[in-house]
Design a protein around this motif. Structure first.
Motif, PDB file in Angstrom:
ATOM      1  N   PRO A 183      12.717  51.492  -2.356  1.00 42.97           N
ATOM      2  CA  PRO A 183      12.702  52.957  -2.398  1.00 42.97           C
ATOM      3  C   PRO A 183      11.522  53.563  -1.638  1.00 42.97           C
ATOM      4  O   PRO A 183      11.645  54.653  -1.069  1.00 42.97           O
ATOM      5  N   LEU A 184      10.387  52.868  -1.610  1.00 38.59           N
ATOM      6  CA  LEU A 184       9.234  53.377  -0.856  1.00 38.59           C
ATOM      7  C   LEU A 184       9.509  53.334   0.643  1.00 38.59           C
ATOM      8  O   LEU A 184       9.058  54.208   1.396  1.00 38.59           O
ATOM      9  N   GLY A 185      10.254  52.332   1.084  1.00 38.18           N
ATOM     10  CA  GLY A 185      10.637  52.259   2.486  1.00 38.18           C
ATOM     11  C   GLY A 185      11.581  53.383   2.865  1.00 38.18           C
ATOM     12  O   GLY A 185      11.487  53.963   3.953  1.00 38.18           O
ATOM     13  N   VAL A 186      12.505  53.688   1.958  1.00 39.01           N
ATOM     14  CA  VAL A 186      13.424  54.803   2.187  1.00 39.01           C
ATOM     15  C   VAL A 186      12.646  56.105   2.347  1.00 39.01           C
ATOM     16  O   VAL A 186      12.931  56.915   3.235  1.00 39.01           O
ATOM     17  N   LEU A 187      11.631  56.292   1.506  1.00 41.69           N
ATOM     18  CA  LEU A 187      10.803  57.502   1.596  1.00 41.69           C
ATOM     19  C   LEU A 187      10.080  57.584   2.933  1.00 41.69           C
ATOM     20  O   LEU A 187       9.917  58.679   3.497  1.00 41.69           O
ATOM     21  N   GLU A 188       9.632  56.440   3.443  1.00 38.93           N
ATOM     22  CA  GLU A 188       8.947  56.430   4.740  1.00 38.93           C
ATOM     23  C   GLU A 188       9.866  56.944   5.844  1.00 38.93           C
ATOM     24  O   GLU A 188       9.436  57.708   6.719  1.00 38.93           O
ATOM     25  N   ILE A 189      11.132  56.534   5.817  1.00 41.00           N
ATOM     26  CA  ILE A 189      12.086  56.995   6.827  1.00 41.00           C
ATOM     27  C   ILE A 189      12.422  58.473   6.613  1.00 41.00           C
ATOM     28  O   ILE A 189      12.465  59.261   7.556  1.00 41.00           O
ATOM     29  N   GLN A 190      12.644  58.851   5.360  1.00 41.17           N
ATOM     30  CA  GLN A 190      12.989  60.248   5.073  1.00 41.17           C
ATOM     31  C   GLN A 190      11.868  61.197   5.474  1.00 41.17           C
ATOM     32  O   GLN A 190      12.116  62.326   5.908  1.00 41.17           O
ATOM     33  N   ALA A 191      10.622  60.738   5.333  1.00 43.79           N
ATOM     34  CA  ALA A 191       9.467  61.566   5.686  1.00 43.79           C
ATOM     35  C   ALA A 191       9.095  61.441   7.165  1.00 43.79           C
ATOM     36  O   ALA A 191       8.077  61.992   7.594  1.00 43.79           O
ATOM     37  N   ASN A 192       9.928  60.694   7.920  1.00 46.75           N
ATOM     38  CA  ASN A 192       9.705  60.495   9.356  1.00 46.75           C
ATOM     39  C   ASN A 192       8.387  59.784   9.643  1.00 46.75           C
ATOM     40  O   ASN A 192       7.782  59.976  10.694  1.00 46.75           O
ATOM     41  N   ARG A 193       7.958  58.915   8.714  1.00 46.28           N
ATOM     42  CA  ARG A 193       6.787  58.080   8.954  1.00 46.28           C
ATOM     43  C   ARG A 193       7.184  56.694   9.449  1.00 46.28           C
ATOM     44  O   ARG A 193       6.336  55.867   9.758  1.00 46.28           O
ATOM     45  N   ALA A 194       8.493  56.448   9.494  1.00 41.23           N
ATOM     46  CA  ALA A 194       9.020  55.190  10.025  1.00 41.23           C
ATOM     47  C   ALA A 194      10.342  55.478  10.713  1.00 41.23           C
ATOM     48  O   ALA A 194      11.044  56.440  10.369  1.00 41.23           O
ATOM     49  N   ASP A 195      10.683  54.653  11.694  1.00 39.10           N
ATOM     50  CA  ASP A 195      11.933  54.824  12.433  1.00 39.10           C
ATOM     51  C   ASP A 195      13.066  54.007  11.839  1.00 39.10           C
ATOM     52  O   ASP A 195      14.210  54.470  11.785  1.00 39.10           O
ATOM     53  N   VAL A 196      12.742  52.777  11.433  1.00 42.39           N
ATOM     54  CA  VAL A 196      13.778  51.878  10.924  1.00 42.39           C
ATOM     55  C   VAL A 196      13.201  51.051   9.776  1.00 42.39           C
ATOM     56  O   VAL A 196      11.984  50.941   9.610  1.00 42.39           O
ATOM     57  N   MET A 197      14.118  50.450   9.020  1.00 43.52           N
ATOM     58  CA  MET A 197      13.734  49.507   7.975  1.00 43.52           C
ATOM     59  C   MET A 197      14.576  48.255   8.129  1.00 43.52           C
ATOM     60  O   MET A 197      15.792  48.341   8.349  1.00 43.52           O
ATOM     61  N   ILE A 198      13.933  47.106   8.076  1.00 43.34           N
ATOM     62  CA  ILE A 198      14.661  45.839   8.139  1.00 43.34           C
ATOM     63  C   ILE A 198      15.152  45.480   6.743  1.00 43.34           C
ATOM     64  O   ILE A 198      14.383  45.480   5.788  1.00 43.34           O
ATOM     65  N   LEU A 199      16.454  45.166   6.648  1.00 40.96           N
ATOM     66  CA  LEU A 199      17.059  44.827   5.364  1.00 40.96           C
ATOM     67  C   LEU A 199      18.204  43.836   5.589  1.00 40.96           C
ATOM     68  O   LEU A 199      18.750  43.747   6.698  1.00 40.96           O
ATOM     69  N   ALA A 200      18.571  43.120   4.543  1.00 38.53           N
ATOM     70  CA  ALA A 200      19.827  42.393   4.578  1.00 38.53           C
ATOM     71  C   ALA A 200      20.934  43.424   4.762  1.00 38.53           C
ATOM     72  O   ALA A 200      20.852  44.535   4.249  1.00 38.53           O
ATOM     73  N   VAL A 201      21.975  43.070   5.521  1.00 38.25           N
ATOM     74  CA  VAL A 201      22.944  44.074   5.941  1.00 38.25           C
ATOM     75  C   VAL A 201      23.606  44.780   4.762  1.00 38.25           C
ATOM     76  O   VAL A 201      23.875  45.989   4.809  1.00 38.25           O
ATOM     77  N   PHE A 202      23.864  44.060   3.660  1.00 38.65           N
ATOM     78  CA  PHE A 202      24.491  44.705   2.515  1.00 38.65           C
ATOM     79  C   PHE A 202      23.568  45.755   1.899  1.00 38.65           C
ATOM     80  O   PHE A 202      24.004  46.809   1.455  1.00 38.65           O
ATOM     81  N   ASP A 203      22.268  45.468   1.893  1.00 40.79           N
ATOM     82  CA  ASP A 203      21.294  46.447   1.410  1.00 40.79           C
ATOM     83  C   ASP A 203      21.178  47.618   2.378  1.00 40.79           C
ATOM     84  O   ASP A 203      21.028  48.770   1.982  1.00 40.79           O
ATOM     85  N   ALA A 204      21.241  47.310   3.677  1.00 42.75           N
ATOM     86  CA  ALA A 204      21.135  48.359   4.691  1.00 42.75           C
ATOM     87  C   ALA A 204      22.288  49.354   4.572  1.00 42.75           C
ATOM     88  O   ALA A 204      22.096  50.569   4.727  1.00 42.75           O
ATOM     89  N   ILE A 205      23.484  48.849   4.287  1.00 41.66           N
ATOM     90  CA  ILE A 205      24.641  49.722   4.133  1.00 41.66           C
ATOM     91  C   ILE A 205      24.433  50.665   2.946  1.00 41.66           C
ATOM     92  O   ILE A 205      24.818  51.835   2.981  1.00 41.66           O
ATOM     93  N   GLN A 206      23.793  50.156   1.903  1.00 48.47           N
ATOM     94  CA  GLN A 206      23.501  50.980   0.734  1.00 48.47           C
ATOM     95  C   GLN A 206      22.480  52.061   1.080  1.00 48.47           C
ATOM     96  O   GLN A 206      22.645  53.229   0.721  1.00 48.47           O
ATOM     97  N   VAL A 207      21.415  51.692   1.786  1.00 46.40           N
ATOM     98  CA  VAL A 207      20.357  52.639   2.140  1.00 46.40           C
ATOM     99  C   VAL A 207      20.862  53.666   3.144  1.00 46.40           C
ATOM    100  O   VAL A 207      20.412  54.816   3.171  1.00 46.40           O
ATOM    101  N   GLN A 208      21.813  53.277   3.976  1.00 46.40           N
ATOM    102  CA  GLN A 208      22.369  54.175   4.980  1.00 46.40           C
ATOM    103  C   GLN A 208      22.810  55.499   4.346  1.00 46.40           C
ATOM    104  O   GLN A 208      22.593  56.579   4.915  1.00 46.40           O
TER     105      GLN A 208
END
Length: 280
Positions: A183-208
């Motif tokens: 969830p902290l990684g998601v916040l980084e992307i939402q706040a535009n402090r990160a461009d991408v997050m590396i995840l297992a693809v099933f997790d990435a689909i969830q975060v998408q």
């Protein structure tokens, strides 16, 4: 001359050889079912659960109860052993320490990691396989690991996890941002402090869905075997052998794949992003 004096009078190399033989014999005499018997006698199977790792781990905020496909698998194993499940809230980065402190008996979804493998035994049969992906806001154009290896790219990873190993190996020139939990990684992307997050693809689909973004499988595609881990200790051979038997049945009969499909469908996860040649 007493026995001890006779022993001490032997040449050093002979004494060392006798000690080595004695040590080998003691290991050989170790009960291969010691770990299995310990879990049975304790009456509980302790396993890790993690916040923000749906649909593998789902915490009900109202009751504090845990569900998800990892919890289902732990419950299945516990039922076969005649014990109850005991969830232990933790993070991926703390798993090795949790095993050493006897806080957990089993963990699902581990990725091969030699450093963790110093204290954790991995079963030699993966429960399922997915692939490593990145999740980004729509419009992100980089599609290969080589393109991501750029000082302008900000990549968030979970600290101590395999995603951090991947980032440091394939994208060392990028700005790598470690966080404790997803969830902290998601916040980084939402706040535009990160461009991408590396995840297992099933997790990435969830975060998408959380960031209204997209899932990208960077080329070349990196497969990600999801292993079961147990504590490295004398007497765990019977436990490991029994678990491999369980894993082989789960895969051979399609039980693992069926459970994953059902969990993803229930969570509204669209698996159409996966390449046609990919199978978990």
């Amino acid at each position: 001359m007493t026995y001890v004096k006779r022993l001490l009078s032997l040449p050093a190399f002979v004494l060392a050889l006798l000690m080595a033989i004695a040590l080998t014999a003691s290991h050989a005499m170790a009960d291969p079912n010691a770990t299995l018997d310990r879990i049975k006698s304790s009456g509980v199977l302790k396993f890790p659960v993690m916040v923000g790792e749906e649909p593998g781990y789902i915490k009900d905020p109202a009751t504090g109860n845990w569900s998800g496909f990892y919890v289902d698998w732990a419950t299945d194993i516990a039922t076969l052993l005649g014990v109850k499940v005991e969830p232990v809230e933790t993070t991926w980065g703390n798993l090795a320490a949790d095993f050493q402190a006897n806080k957990i008996d089993i963990v699902f979804g581990l990725n091969p990691n030699p450093k963790r493998g110093l204290v954790v035994d991995y079963l030699n049969a993966p429960l399922f396989t997915d692939a490593w992906a990145i999740v980004a806001k729509k419009g992100f154009e980089k599609r290969t690991w080589a393109e991501l290896n750029d000082p302008s790219v900000r990549i968030v990873v979970q600290k101590g996890g395999t995603m951090q190993v991947i980032a440091e190996a394939l994208t060392p020139k990028a700005q790598i941002i470690p966080v404790e939990e997803r969830p902290l990684g998601v916040l980084e992307i939402q706040a535009n402090r990160a461009d991408v997050m590396i995840l297992a693809v099933f997790d990435a689909i969830q975060v998408q869905k959380q960031i209204n973004g997209e899932v990208i499988l960077p080329k070349p595609m990196l497969l990600n075997p999801a292993m079961i881990g147990i504590k490295r200790e004398d007497g765990n051979e019977g436990y490991a052998n029994w678990l491999v038997n369980w894993v082989n049945q789960q895969r051979a009969l399609g039980l693992a794949q069926g459970k994953l499909h059902a969990a993803f469908e229930k969570a509204g996860i669209d698996l159409s992003v996966l390449p046609t040649e990919f199978s978990f």
